[in-house]
Structures are given as C-alpha cells and as structure tokens.
Design a protein around this motif. Structure first.
Motif, PDB file in Angstrom:
ATOM      1  N   ALA A 201      52.039  30.484  36.011  1.00 42.24           N
ATOM      2  CA  ALA A 201      51.095  29.452  35.598  1.00 42.24           C
ATOM      3  C   ALA A 201      50.749  28.528  36.751  1.00 42.24           C
ATOM      4  N   GLY A 202      49.555  27.949  36.659  1.00 41.15           N
ATOM      5  CA  GLY A 202      49.105  26.999  37.669  1.00 41.15           C
ATOM      6  C   GLY A 202      47.620  26.731  37.525  1.00 41.15           C
ATOM      7  N   THR A 203      47.168  25.689  38.183  1.00 47.16           N
ATOM      8  CA  THR A 203      45.742  25.357  38.211  1.00 47.16           C
ATOM      9  C   THR A 203      45.197  25.728  39.576  1.00 47.16           C
ATOM     10  N   LEU A 204      44.263  26.654  39.602  1.00 45.26           N
ATOM     11  CA  LEU A 204      43.732  27.204  40.840  1.00 45.26           C
ATOM     12  C   LEU A 204      42.268  26.822  40.977  1.00 45.26           C
ATOM     13  N   ARG A 205      41.673  27.209  42.103  1.00 41.47           N
ATOM     14  CA  ARG A 205      40.272  26.922  42.359  1.00 41.47           C
ATOM     15  C   ARG A 205      39.488  28.210  42.491  1.00 41.47           C
ATOM     16  N   GLY A 206      38.328  28.251  41.856  1.00 38.73           N
ATOM     17  CA  GLY A 206      37.391  29.351  42.025  1.00 38.73           C
ATOM     18  C   GLY A 206      36.086  28.822  42.582  1.00 38.73           C
ATOM     19  N   GLU A 207      35.311  29.696  43.214  1.00 38.98           N
ATOM     20  CA  GLU A 207      34.103  29.213  43.873  1.00 38.98           C
ATOM     21  C   GLU A 207      33.116  30.340  44.120  1.00 38.98           C
ATOM     22  N   ASN A 208      31.916  29.936  44.482  1.00 37.57           N
ATOM     23  CA  ASN A 208      30.902  30.849  44.976  1.00 37.57           C
ATOM     24  C   ASN A 208      30.887  30.737  46.492  1.00 37.57           C
ATOM     25  N   THR A 209      31.126  31.836  47.186  1.00 34.56           N
ATOM     26  CA  THR A 209      31.172  31.810  48.645  1.00 34.56           C
ATOM     27  C   THR A 209      29.887  32.318  49.284  1.00 34.56           C
TER      28      THR A 209
END
Length: 319
Positions: A201-209
């Motif tokens: 578990a964890g809070t991650l980051r997603g993005e448009n590259t």
C-alpha cells in the motif's frame, strides 16, 4: 580560510542535492518500486549500469592520468612521435565495447518478454479491469465491474493484477506511474494495454509524460494502492459521493479542454477533494464509443468520391 568555507559549502550543497533527489526518487520512481514490474525494471537498470561501468570507469580514470603523465613539462616520459599502431590497444579499444554491446543486447532481449506491457501478470486472482481515457488535460478512469469512474485519483487493490485498456480522446499522450513501471502511449482511435500490480500500500504519483499543451503540467493524478477491504470501501465511497452518473451529457462537459480543477467547477463538484471527480454508472459502451469515433468501422464507410480521388493520386504518383 575563505576557500575552505567555499569548498565546504559546495560539498554541503552537493550532499543536500543528493538527499533531495534520493527522496524524490523514493516517492515517484522505479528506483523505489511499489510493484513487480518496477522492481524488475530497477534490476535491469542496475545491471546495465554495472556493465556500462566497465567502459565508463576506465575513461574517467585514465583521461586525468594520461593528461598528468604526458603533460608537456614531464621530462621523464619517453617521447616517441613515430609510434602509430598497437594490436593490444586496438583489441581493448574495439573489443571491449563490442563485447559490452553484445552483453547488453542479451540482457535486454532476455528481459523483454517479462516486461512486455501486454503480458498478463501471473496471479491466482483475476485482474481488475480499468479503462483509461486521456483528455486535455486530465485522465479519466472507468471501472466497468465496479460501475464507477474517477478523475484525478486512481484506486488500486494491492496483490491483485490490474489490466489497463488505454486510449485518448485528444492528442497522443503517455500514461505513466513511475513507482509501478512501464510507460505506454495513449492514442486516439487506438487501444493500448498495460498490466501492473502493486505489492504494498501507498500513495503514488501518476502523470502524462507527453507534452500536449498549456495544461500539460497539471495532468497528474494520485494513485492510492490499498488492501482489498480498503479498496472495497473506497469503491463504495466513490459510488455514494458521486453527484452524477457518467452519461453522454456529463462526458461532453468533461471532455472539454480543461484541467481537472476547471472541470470540477464546470460540473459543480466543488464538494469533492481538489482536482478530483467521482462518477457513478458510466455508460457500458462509453469507452468503445470514444475509440470508434476516430475511425470508421469498415474501409467501405469512407465516401466513394474520396476513395476514387485517393486511387487517382496513387496512379499519378506511379506515373
């Protein structure tokens, strides 16, 4: 004394930079993986770095050494202006890089099948299906089985594979969750696939590259990896908090060229967390409609006049 302070300050700055970059890498990089795919990518990355050091380290060491040993004022070094060729040196200069390239090619080839984004992840649990639509400038996540959709946040269960089906309703974009691995492109009229899994578990980051306009820097989203009971509770929270279903009218507003914050205001969802939108009951065939709107189902659906004009141009080009 002043020089010593400057040197100490420079060393401290480099150290702080290293700590900062290390912390950033820990939070949003495959160097601190939260899943199986990112962990394999880190292993491959470190292996490649290790083999490349065979080429890089001698350069870093020998260039300063040669510059010092064969400096102009060094009278103890032999002067041999007519020297021009040596088989041993030629073998080292060309043979070692050639061997390294062969080793790297084998490494990448052997890992290629395991890291194929289309390859399902072996598990005793069925994969969670998530449909992803890239918009200007936000990501829409549709959960067909859970009958919900979100923008700005992607909830995932841990220890269960996730199968993403990805497209774009705008220009080409790149879907990437660094801590889970495997960037893949989203293109209008096409469907790409991605299989990932979160190990803990964890809070991650997603993005448009992929740069795609003025709102590009805002096209990020939060990835909440959680245990199954927490994921089930999150799905219920989204369904209960969703102010409206994701029907054609709602999607027409959502798909406009806006950031997630601006879309939240246009849809009057200010009660939700910032840059976050929840929807219930998305249209079952919404994703298919988004894909098919950019391409005709059959070649014969093109106007007859356009097809004849194209054939005429081809004939003229051959002449």
């Amino acid at each position: 004394m002043a020089n010593r302070f400057r040197r100490a300050g420079g060393f401290l700055a480099v150290a702080l930079l290293g700590i900062t970059l290390g912390d950033c890498a820990q939070q949003s990089s495959f160097l601190h993986p939260y899943g199986q795919i990112a962990s394999q990518q880190r292993t491959l990355f470190l292996e490649i770095i290790g083999w490349m050091m065979i080429v890089c380290l001698p350069v870093f060491i020998l260039v300063p050494w040669f510059a010092w040993r064969y400096r102009r004022k060094n009278s103890k070094t032999a002067y041999d202006p007519n020297w021009g060729f040596n088989w041993s040196l030629e073998f080292l200069i060309w043979g070692v890089p050639f061997a390294i390239v062969g080793i790297l090619a084998y490494l990448i080839w052997s890992w290629e099948n395991d890291l194929d984004p289309y390859r399902p992840i072996a598990s005793d649990k069925p994969p969670l299906e998530v449909q992803v639509v890239g918009l200007d400038w936000k990501w829409l996540f549709i959960y067909p089985e859970q009958h919900i959709a979100t923008v700005g946040v992607l909830g995932l269960p841990t220890d269960r594979p996730v199968h993403f089906t990805i497209t774009s309703d705008a220009v080409m974009q790149a879907f990437f969750i660094p801590s889970l691995g495997s960037q893949i492109y989203a293109m209008a009229g096409m469907k790409t696939q991605l299989n990932l899994i979160a190990d803990h578990a964890g809070t991650l980051r997603g993005e448009n590259t992929q740069f795609n306009g003025m709102g590009f820097h805002m096209q990020k989203f939060s990835v909440d990896a959680m245990a199954k009971p927490a994921f089930d509770a999150w799905v219920k929270t989204v369904r209960d908090a969703a102010p409206r279903p994701l029907d054609a009218g709602t999607y027409a507003i959502l798909s406009q060229r806006t950031t997630a914050d601006e879309a939240q205001q246009r849809l009057d969802m200010n009660a939700l967390p910032a840059a976050t939108l929840y929807f219930s009951d998305p249209e079952p065939d919404l994703f298919s409609k988004i894909v098919s709107k950019y391409r005709p189902p059959y070649p014969s659906s093109y106007p007859k006049e356009a097809m004849e004009a194209g054939q005429h141009k081809k004939a003229e080009a051959h002449q």
